[in-house]
Design an enzyme around this catalytic site. Structure first.
Site, PDB file in Angstrom:
ATOM      1  N   LYS A 176       0.888  -1.178   0.000  1.00 52.54           N
ATOM      2  CA  LYS A 176       0.000   0.000   0.000  1.00 52.54           C
ATOM      3  C   LYS A 176       0.915   1.213   0.000  1.00 52.54           C
ATOM      4  CE  LYS A 176      -2.125   2.900   2.042  1.00 52.54           C
ATOM      5  NZ  LYS A 176      -1.921   4.334   1.707  1.00 52.54           N
ATOM      6  N   GLY A 229       5.733   3.796   9.531  1.00 51.54           N
ATOM      7  CA  GLY A 229       4.943   5.028   9.572  1.00 51.54           C
ATOM      8  C   GLY A 229       4.827   5.523  10.995  1.00 51.54           C
ATOM      9  N   SER A 230       3.730   6.231  11.262  1.00 53.20           N
ATOM     10  CA  SER A 230       3.608   6.912  12.550  1.00 53.20           C
ATOM     11  C   SER A 230       3.145   5.951  13.649  1.00 53.20           C
ATOM     12  CB  SER A 230       2.607   8.059  12.425  1.00 53.20           C
ATOM     13  OG  SER A 230       1.334   7.531  12.147  1.00 53.20           O
ATOM     14  N   GLY A 234       0.518   2.746  13.503  1.00 54.98           N
ATOM     15  CA  GLY A 234       1.084   1.442  13.877  1.00 54.98           C
ATOM     16  C   GLY A 234       0.240   0.776  14.951  1.00 54.98           C
ATOM     17  N   GLU A 251       8.016  -0.432  12.091  1.00 53.04           N
ATOM     18  CA  GLU A 251       9.065   0.598  12.056  1.00 53.04           C
ATOM     19  C   GLU A 251       8.361   1.926  12.248  1.00 53.04           C
ATOM     20  OE1 GLU A 251      12.145  -0.088  11.966  1.00 53.04           O
ATOM     21  OE2 GLU A 251      12.531  -1.836  10.706  1.00 53.04           O
ATOM     22  N   CYS A 285      12.945   9.137   9.924  1.00 51.27           N
ATOM     23  CA  CYS A 285      12.545   8.616  11.242  1.00 51.27           C
ATOM     24  C   CYS A 285      13.742   8.557  12.177  1.00 51.27           C
ATOM     25  CB  CYS A 285      11.892   7.258  11.099  1.00 51.27           C
ATOM     26  SG  CYS A 285      12.872   6.154  10.119  1.00 51.27           S
ATOM     27  N   GLU A 382       8.203  14.025  18.213  1.00 51.19           N
ATOM     28  CA  GLU A 382       8.814  13.952  16.884  1.00 51.19           C
ATOM     29  C   GLU A 382       8.326  15.111  16.020  1.00 51.19           C
ATOM     30  OE1 GLU A 382       7.596  10.667  14.315  1.00 51.19           O
ATOM     31  OE2 GLU A 382       9.708  10.389  13.791  1.00 51.19           O
TER      32      GLU A 382
HETATM   33  P1  NAD Z   1       1.321   7.507   8.595  1.00 52.67           P
HETATM   34  O1  NAD Z   1       1.258   6.577   9.727  1.00 52.67           O
HETATM   35  O2  NAD Z   1       0.356   8.613   8.540  1.00 52.67           O
HETATM   36  O3  NAD Z   1       1.129   6.722   7.212  1.00 52.67           O
HETATM   37  C1  NAD Z   1       1.960   5.641   6.846  1.00 52.67           C
HETATM   38  C2  NAD Z   1       1.186   4.753   5.904  1.00 52.67           C
HETATM   39  O4  NAD Z   1       0.121   4.137   6.610  1.00 52.67           O
HETATM   40  C3  NAD Z   1       0.545   5.477   4.714  1.00 52.67           C
HETATM   41  O5  NAD Z   1       0.697   4.658   3.560  1.00 52.67           O
HETATM   42  C4  NAD Z   1      -0.921   5.555   5.132  1.00 52.67           C
HETATM   43  O6  NAD Z   1      -1.809   5.603   4.042  1.00 52.67           O
HETATM   44  C5  NAD Z   1      -1.086   4.256   5.870  1.00 52.67           C
HETATM   45  N1  NAD Z   1      -2.221   4.212   6.803  1.00 52.67           N
HETATM   46  C6  NAD Z   1      -2.801   5.246   7.471  1.00 52.67           C
HETATM   47  N2  NAD Z   1      -3.814   4.788   8.254  1.00 52.67           N
HETATM   48  C7  NAD Z   1      -3.856   3.443   8.090  1.00 52.67           C
HETATM   49  C8  NAD Z   1      -4.650   2.398   8.637  1.00 52.67           C
HETATM   50  N3  NAD Z   1      -5.627   2.640   9.528  1.00 52.67           N
HETATM   51  N4  NAD Z   1      -4.413   1.121   8.247  1.00 52.67           N
HETATM   52  C9  NAD Z   1      -3.419   0.854   7.387  1.00 52.67           C
HETATM   53  N5  NAD Z   1      -2.639   1.784   6.815  1.00 52.67           N
HETATM   54  C10 NAD Z   1      -2.844   3.074   7.168  1.00 52.67           C
HETATM   55  O7  NAD Z   1       2.833   8.006   8.559  1.00 52.67           O
HETATM   56  P2  NAD Z   1       3.465   9.032   7.536  1.00 52.67           P
HETATM   57  O8  NAD Z   1       2.952  10.383   7.917  1.00 52.67           O
HETATM   58  O9  NAD Z   1       3.294   8.571   6.150  1.00 52.67           O
HETATM   59  O10 NAD Z   1       5.021   8.887   7.884  1.00 52.67           O
HETATM   60  C11 NAD Z   1       5.616   9.617   8.884  1.00 52.67           C
HETATM   61  C12 NAD Z   1       5.835   8.774  10.129  1.00 52.67           C
HETATM   62  O11 NAD Z   1       6.454   7.534   9.792  1.00 52.67           O
HETATM   63  C13 NAD Z   1       6.765   9.406  11.129  1.00 52.67           C
HETATM   64  O12 NAD Z   1       6.257   9.220  12.428  1.00 52.67           O
HETATM   65  C14 NAD Z   1       8.065   8.634  10.975  1.00 52.67           C
HETATM   66  O13 NAD Z   1       8.887   8.635  12.080  1.00 52.67           O
HETATM   67  C15 NAD Z   1       7.592   7.293  10.605  1.00 52.67           C
HETATM   68  N6  NAD Z   1       8.610   6.596   9.815  1.00 52.67           N
HETATM   69  C16 NAD Z   1       9.280   5.565  10.379  1.00 52.67           C
HETATM   70  C17 NAD Z   1      10.283   4.891   9.668  1.00 52.67           C
HETATM   71  C18 NAD Z   1      11.040   3.747  10.268  1.00 52.67           C
HETATM   72  O14 NAD Z   1      11.649   2.986   9.541  1.00 52.67           O
HETATM   73  N7  NAD Z   1      11.056   3.575  11.576  1.00 52.67           N
HETATM   74  C19 NAD Z   1      10.572   5.284   8.368  1.00 52.67           C
HETATM   75  C20 NAD Z   1       9.854   6.347   7.820  1.00 52.67           C
HETATM   76  C21 NAD Z   1       8.858   6.983   8.552  1.00 52.67           C
END
Ligand code: NAD
Length: 483
Positions: A176, A229-230, A234, A251, A285, A382
């Site tokens: 996705k 992601g966030s 997560g 992650e 991140c 963050e």
């Molecule tokens: P986000 O959590 O908003 O979105 C990440 C992904 O999850 C997107 O593709 C989004 O469409 C999807 N998503 C959103 N709601 C969902 C749900 N209910 N079910 C399934 N999927 C869903 O994060 P973001 O704003 O895209 O990224 C920024 C965040 O990600 C920051 O907090 C950053 O620290 C973290 N991040 C972590 C790493 C790592 O490897 N640890 C790497 C990059 C980013």
């Protein structure tokens, strides 16, 4: 599809698929919509899962000699390198990052396929001695269907980071993609198709997280989830995973600290700060979002970091500026709000803290706050932008406590030429990875992942591949009952 295509498509079961609804993609440097992508829906999720299951059941990726999978991975790596010239400008445009960094991201993606391709024929089990009446051994089976949710900050790198080991182990994958930066990732699907990846082994869907992402991670027929992601997303995905007891790799975010001692090499430190917090406009991140400095060199470091920040060029990624825009208007406004609040909480704004008045896109000046104390939000929250929080310390123990003083635990760093202290730091700092004298030291080969709210499981390195397989033990009784 070509690099001039304005409407991009989803990739489902080996076919490019359009949709009635479209997602608009902005250029963060100009605040203009420059492309659209078909918006996937829950029917597309169903179609992708059926295609993936058909692929898994066919045995096309698992019945062959593993060296065939290794060769396939190597061809995918070559095809990724073949598309860099066309694909990197698209990544720079949709994300805002510099063209050089976008090119590098594709080259790293290719490297993941080479690296895990090299492991595809070495996923070996163990023989376990149980005495002369038994032969016992283990082997690794692919999990089946891996559902992978990718964020917008390094979409191509992060997609390849999980896709490559999953395919190397013989799984089918449904990705996705992030709504804000979904375009360049489609070139990974193009490379896979050109390399001969079987239909259904990869589907790539772009759609709203709450609808399409949620439908994917809640689907009863997936076998594993990889989420980057966030933290709140997560946590919501973990609840969905619990419903079907699906193993997950998480992650999540970070608020990582570097600790600088008086014997640090100042040039090395400044180089790491520049890279650590201003690379990709701080949207990393594992960014160095906090810098803890021994009081003996505190004011000197604050002044030098501020001078360095002020000297960086701000501009479009297409021009390879040193500080590029953040990804969206929403991110920009959120970062500015965090800066305003830090000022009102008493942090000393040394430089930046504003959007440059003369630029139309989503820019933030390189920003440095000093005298940030643990009770301030800026110390623990963050930012995901080019904003550094600097804090003084007096003793080593105080430094470790400050560094560990958040709920995150992704990476940490220490700047010193005292090797014994560096080793003490590596033990004392609560993080999945500790850098000594170079922020972001490591590579595709080194395991990456967090503790606490930064998540669990490891990506990268040989270890990561074992998240994509299950161990099976076989115990064989080879003699009859004893007389
Ligand atoms: P986000 O959590 O908003 O979105 C990440 C992904 O999850 C997107 O593709 C989004 O469409 C999807 N998503 C959103 N709601 C969902 C749900 N209910 N079910 C399934 N999927 C869903 O994060 P973001 O704003 O895209 O990224 C920024 C965040 O990600 C920051 O907090 C950053 O620290 C973290 N991040 C972590 C790493 C790592 O490897 N640890 C790497 C990059 C980013």
């Amino acid at each position: 599809m070509t690099e001039t295509t304005k409407n991009w498509l989803n990739f489902i079961g080996g076919d490019w698929v359009d949709a009635t609804d479209k997602i608009e993609v902005y250029d963060p440097a100009t605040d203009e919509i420059f492309a659209t992508i078909a918006q996937a829906n829950t029917n597309d999720v169903e179609r992708a899962v059926v295609a993936a299951r058909t692929c898994v059941n066919s045995g096309v990726l698992t019945d062959c000699r593993p060296v065939k999978r290794a060769e396939l991975m190597s061809r995918i790596a070559d095809e990724i390198r073949n598309v860099v010239d066309k694909a990197a400008p698209l990544l720079a445009r949709e994300n805002g990052k510099s063209l050089n960094d976008a090119r590098e991201e594709f080259l790293i993606a290719a490297r993941y396929f080479d690296y895990y391709g090299g492991m595809a024929d070495k996923i070996e089990g163990k023989s376990i001695p149980l005495g002369e009446d038994y032969i016992d051994f283990t082997y690794y089976e692919p999990v089946g269907i891996s559902a992978q949710i990718v964020p917008w900050n390094f979409p191509v790198d992060i997609c390849a980071r999980s896709l490559a080991p999953a395919l190397a182990a013989g799984n089918a994958v449904i990705v996705k993609s992030p709504e804000i930066t979904p375009l360049a990732m489609t070139w990974l699907a193009t490379a896979c198709k050109r390399a001969g990846l079987p239909d259904g082994a990869l589907s790539l869907l772009c759609g709203p997280g709450r609808e399409v992402g949620n439908a994917l991670v809640s689907h009863p027929d997936i076998n594993q989830i990889v989420f980057t992601g966030s933290v709140p997303t997560g946590q919501s995905i973990l609840k969905a995973a619990a419903e079907h007891a699906i193993p997950s790799v998480m992650e999540l975010g970070g608020k990582s600290a570097a600790v600088a001692f008086p014997d640090a090499d100042m040039n090395q430190l400044l180089d790491s700060v520049r890279w650590g917090i201003f690379f990709n406009a701080g949207q990393v991140c594992s960014a160095m979002s906090r810098l803890l400095v021994h009081r003996d060199i505190y004011e000197e470091v604050v002044a030098k970091v501020a001078e360095m920040g002020k000297g960086l060029s701000i501009g479009s990624g297409m021009d390879n500026a040193e500080v590029t825009p953040v990804v969206s208007r929403q991110q920009q406004q959120q970062i500015l709000r965090i800066c305003d609040r830090a000022v009102s909480e008493g942090a000393r704004l040394v430089t930046g803290g504003q959007a440059p008045a003369d630029l139309k896109g989503y820019f933030i000046e390189p920003t440095v706050f000093a005298d940030v104390t643990p009770d301030m939000n800026l110390f623990t929250e963050e930012v995901f932008g080019p904003v550094l929080a600097i804090t003084p310390f007096d003793t080593e123990e105080e430094a470790w406590a400050l560094a560990n003083g958040t709920d995150f635990g992704l990476v940490a760093g220490v700047f010193t030429h005292d090797l014994t202290r560096a080793i003490r730091a590596s033990r004392a700092l609560r993080a999945g990875q500790v850098f000594v004298n170079e922020w972001y030291a490591g590579g595709v080969e080194t395991p990456f992942g967090g503790l606490g709210l930064s998540g669990f499981g490891r990506e990268k390195g040989q270890e990561a591949l074992y998240s994509y397989v299950n161990t099976k033990n076989v115990a064989i009784r080879v003699t009859g009952p004893s007389k």
